[in-house]
Design a protein around this motif. Structure first.
Motif, PDB file in Angstrom:
ATOM      1  N   UNK A 135     -34.319  16.159 -32.992  1.00  0.00           N
ATOM      2  CA  UNK A 135     -32.992  16.131 -33.593  1.00  0.00           C
ATOM      3  C   UNK A 135     -32.988  16.735 -34.982  1.00  0.00           C
ATOM      4  N   UNK A 136     -31.811  16.842 -35.553  1.00  0.00           N
ATOM      5  CA  UNK A 136     -31.652  17.379 -36.904  1.00  0.00           C
ATOM      6  C   UNK A 136     -32.093  16.351 -37.941  1.00  0.00           C
ATOM      7  N   UNK A 151     -28.239  13.876 -29.917  1.00  0.00           N
ATOM      8  CA  UNK A 151     -27.906  14.961 -29.005  1.00  0.00           C
ATOM      9  C   UNK A 151     -28.058  14.570 -27.546  1.00  0.00           C
ATOM     10  N   UNK A 152     -27.297  15.262 -26.723  1.00  0.00           N
ATOM     11  CA  UNK A 152     -27.387  15.142 -25.269  1.00  0.00           C
ATOM     12  C   UNK A 152     -27.767  16.510 -24.725  1.00  0.00           C
ATOM     13  N   UNK A 153     -28.915  16.591 -24.097  1.00  0.00           N
ATOM     14  CA  UNK A 153     -29.390  17.866 -23.551  1.00  0.00           C
ATOM     15  C   UNK A 153     -28.888  18.010 -22.121  1.00  0.00           C
ATOM     16  N   UNK A 154     -28.009  18.963 -21.926  1.00  0.00           N
ATOM     17  CA  UNK A 154     -27.385  19.177 -20.620  1.00  0.00           C
ATOM     18  C   UNK A 154     -27.921  20.447 -19.984  1.00  0.00           C
ATOM     19  N   UNK A 155     -28.365  20.319 -18.742  1.00  0.00           N
ATOM     20  CA  UNK A 155     -28.783  21.467 -17.951  1.00  0.00           C
ATOM     21  C   UNK A 155     -27.901  21.530 -16.716  1.00  0.00           C
ATOM     22  N   UNK A 208     -26.553  23.229 -22.743  1.00  0.00           N
ATOM     23  CA  UNK A 208     -26.640  23.194 -24.203  1.00  0.00           C
ATOM     24  C   UNK A 208     -27.048  21.790 -24.617  1.00  0.00           C
ATOM     25  N   UNK A 209     -27.229  21.643 -25.918  1.00  0.00           N
ATOM     26  CA  UNK A 209     -27.320  20.317 -26.504  1.00  0.00           C
ATOM     27  C   UNK A 209     -25.964  20.025 -27.133  1.00  0.00           C
TER      28      UNK A 209
END
Lengths: 115, 112
Positions: free
Chosen positions: A43-44, B106-110, B89-90
């Motif tokens: 994360x950032x 964040x949510x990492x979407x594929x 994207x995230x």
């Protein structure tokens, strides 16, 4: 119009040498300025921030940045690079202090460290 | 400071389906922001969500594709509708508090 420009998409330095990541902004108002770091798949993380106090701002991991109003710049520096500094760095500008403030991200600079 | 959590942390979805991402903040905030970070890119603001009113979308993003809810001062959802591989994207939510920006993990979407 407000904008932020990171002048280098990729910077490569040798371990132990200085790091300079450049950032320029455009604003009609007094901005708040930030540098964030993003390690791969992480994360950032906030490195440092400028909010109209001292113009030389010290952050974590030995990074610092100087706000130069005359040059509209907020370049990030570190005296001696470490392998763990390899990451993506984002210069960020915020206009206002309220919870309604919008922020703008620079395009990012990928920092590579050579052994 | 503000602590932000997001659910799910990651997901793999089929083309044409929809996914709703939740964002929870531990402080009451007027506005919440949703960002997208495409692979190898910087963060792009999708929309600003104000509690009690419709979200404000940035150029290139529309409500039909990214509907947002903001039922109270600590929670928001972003739905990615009718997904295509280009939506991989995230997605991050963010708030501004005391002049500082805080980001969710964040949510990492594929999208396959």
């Amino acid at each position: 119009a407000q904008s932020v420009t990171q002048l280098d998409s990729h910077v490569s330095v040798s371990e132990g040498t200085p790091v300079l990541l450049r950032c320029n902004y455009s604003s009609s108002y007094s901005p708040s300025l930030f540098w964030y770091v993003q390690h791969p798949n992480k994360g950032l993380q906030l490195l440092l921030k400028y909010t109209s106090a001292a113009t030389l701002v010290k952050g974590i991991n030995g990074f610092e940045a100087e706000f130069k109003k005359s040059e509209t710049s907020f370049h990030l520096t570190k005296p001696s690079a470490h392998m763990s500094d390899a990451a993506e760095y984002f210069c960020v500008v915020s206009f206002g202090y309220s919870s309604a403030s919008k922020i703008i991200f620079g395009s990012g600079t990928r920092l590579s460290i050579r052994p | 400071s503000a602590v932000i959590s997001q659910k799910p942390s990651r997901d793999i979805c089929q083309r044409g389906t929809s996914l709703t991402i939740q964002c929870q903040v531990d402080s009451q905030v007027t506005m919440m922001f949703w960002y997208r970070q495409q692979p190898g890119q910087s963060l792009t603001l999708i929309a600003t969500a104000n509690q009690g009113s419709e979200a404000t979308y940035e150029s290139g993003f529309v409500i039909d594709k990214f509907p947002i809810s903001r039922p109270n001062l600590t929670f928001s959802t972003l739905t990615v509708s009718n997904m295509s591989p280009e939506d991989s994207s995230i997605y991050l939510c963010s708030v501004t508090l005391g002049g500082e920006q805080f980001f969710g993990p964040g949510t990492r979407l594929t999208v396959l």
